[in-house]
Design an enzyme around this catalytic site. Structure first.
Site, PDB file in Angstrom:
ATOM      1  CB  VAL A 142       8.203   5.597  -5.176  1.00  0.00           C
ATOM      2  CG1 VAL A 142       7.318   6.282  -6.202  1.00  0.00           C
ATOM      3  CG2 VAL A 142       7.690   4.221  -4.814  1.00  0.00           C
ATOM      4  CE1 TYR A 148      -0.366  -2.733   1.748  1.00  0.00           C
ATOM      5  CE2 TYR A 148      -1.984  -2.469   3.501  1.00  0.00           C
ATOM      6  CZ  TYR A 148      -1.577  -2.231   2.196  1.00  0.00           C
ATOM      7  OH  TYR A 148      -2.371  -1.501   1.350  1.00  0.00           O
TER       8      TYR A 148
END
Lengths: 243, 244
Positions: free
Chosen positions: A46, A137
């Site tokens: 991806v 993150y």
């Protein structure tokens, strides 16, 4: 989590199971087949635009029509800006943020042609709040939430809906990987109930409990839900909580 | 959960009525609570004629006695309560100059305090059935409410109150969530200007809000607790500038 979503989506038609790990994708395809559904495995990264585009083309060549698209790939690394390896930024942003962007890029071209489609991204509670040692993150997941809101504004007038689901700790391979990588000592805790204790429902979530929300948001029943951020967290992020 | 038994406040019209229909369609017994002549009687009769178990409860959420009697009547009729839905009022007086203290109190009384009364009276039943509670507020629960400060106060209050109930009672198996809905077809004034800010290009249909309530009161949302879920056609996503 991706697998649980695929299993739910199998009720609606052909499922394209996109993964960098083709063995995992094939297992999902087999599970769907065993349950009476149909699916195809699509190997792709991806974080790579050409790879994502090619996967969409392969899906269409096999008769698939991408109508409900869910970018669910994610990678978790923790540390502070002082001690976390520099490579983590590109790695985490590449999969978590750019991966959603590239998936959207391929999906929305097709949605616009058909004037229909639903896009539900999987972010995280780290997409709406901070979390100790989760800077990189969190940045990647906030990026997803921001992107989804703009997709909702840009394509809502065409009847194309974009939403984001923000799960908290869910029983998935990602959690196993986190525990293996960081020794289950995040927050100075070795207690296996550490995550469950932070949730008002008193337990971590199951993958299907996220998949069922994704399935709802992707369905015509959610026809007026667009640009929404749906926490699926057992109440963990409502406010300060302790048992 | 063996049998779904829903207590729906504001069920005479709008989102509350659409929710009653949706829950009845999926097999729930429904108690429709609303003020006298607000449509609950007719709605319950219609649902009953269609084969649903439906009970009309006449009362005012501003009255503790009315709420208690309706909850008791529901339990007497159906045996328990597994699902509670509070559809908040949608009209509020205007700017601060119009908000005499009595008006302010009266509005809070049937919105935020109404949620309190209904939650308080139904909690024992929800704890027994490990049920779900959903309050339907407006987008004023997460944003402002232009020229309606009392709406923003009430809706923010409902959001904070209900999310905290989810924290407090989640471990006992009762989930509490809030739905913040965009303007509903047919509500209020200033329609054109508000419409221009909605990517969907139209207002919400009551049935579309009811679908989200239906999801949040079903097993499909088993890990969704103490959250705010928006259904607003994209209006809350940010600044919207149409293409043309």
């Amino acid at each position: 989590m991706g697998r649980a979503i695929c299993m739910r989506f199998a009720a609606h038609g052909l499922v394209g199971v996109l993964d960098r790990n083709c063995d995992g994708a094939r297992e999902t395809v087999d599970l769907i087949g065993a349950a009476g559904g149909s699916a195809v495995a699509l190997e792709a990264d991806v974080a790579d635009a050409a790879s994502v585009d090619a996967a969409f083309e392969r899906f269409e060549a096999m008769g698939g029509i991408p109508q409900m698209v869910v970018p669910c790939a994610g990678i978790e690394r923790i540390g502070t800006v002082v001690d976390e390896p520099l490579e983590d930024w590109d790695l985490v942003m590449g999969v978590n943020a750019k991966g959603v962007y590239l998936t959207a890029r391929a999906a929305f071209r097709r949605f616009v042609e058909r004037r229909s489609g639903s896009f539900v991204a999987i972010a995280s509670d780290a997409g709406v709040l901070g979390s100790s040692q989760y800077g990189v993150y969190c940045a990647s997941k906030h990026a997803v939430v921001g992107l989804i809101r703009c997709l909702a504004l840009d394509f809502g007038p065409l009847g194309i809906r974009s939403n984001v689901v923000c799960p908290y700790t869910i029983d998935t391979p990602m959690l196993d990987d986190f525990t293996a990588r960081y020794g289950g000592e995040y927050g100075g805790q070795e207690n296996s109930d550490f995550w469950a204790d932070s949730v008002p429902l008193g337990r971590i979530g199951e993958a299907d409990e996220v998949a069922s929300v994704v399935d709802f948001l992707s369905s015509p029943a959610a026809s007026y839900v667009n640009g929404s951020v749906y926490l699926v967290d057992g109440g963990a992020n409502a406010g300060a909580y302790h048992r | 959960m063996d049998r779904e038994i829903a207590f729906i406040v504001g069920a005479g019209s709008g989102t509350g009525l659409a929710t009653a229909r949706l829950l009845a369609d999926r097999g729930a017994a429904v108690a429709l609570f609303d003020r006298r002549d607000a449509g609950a009687e007719e709605a319950a009769a219609k649902l009953g004629a269609g084969g649903a178990e439906a009970l009309a409860c006449e009362g005012d959420v501003a009255s503790t006695d009315d709420v208690r009697l309706a909850v008791d009547a529901t339990v007497a009729e159906f045996g328990s309560i597994t699902t509670v839905v509070f559809d908040s009022p949608t009209t509020f007086p205007g700017e601060l100059e119009h908000l005499d203290e009595g008006v302010w109190q009266a509005n809070l009384d049937r919105s935020l305090s109404g949620v309190y009364r209904v939650a308080r009276q139904t909690l024992p039943h929800l704890l027994a059935s490990r049920g779900t509670f959903v309050a339907v507020a407006s987008m004023a629960g997460v944003r402002t409410s232009y020229r309606e400060p009392a709406a923003a106060a009430a809706m923010h209050g409902i959001v904070g109150f209900v999310r905290t109930l989810g924290q407090d009672h989640g471990s006992k198996g009762v989930r509490f969530n809030v739905v913040c809905a965009g303007p509903i077809e047919g509500d209020g004034d200033g329609r054109e200007r508000r419409l221009a800010a909605i990517p969907a290009g139209r207002f919400a249909r009551p049935a579309e809000v009811a679908e989200v309530v239906g999801h949040l009161t079903s097993a499909d949302s088993s890990y969704t607790n103490a959250t705010v879920q928006t259904v607003d056609g994209g209006a809350g996503a940010g600044f919207f500038a149409p293409d043309d």
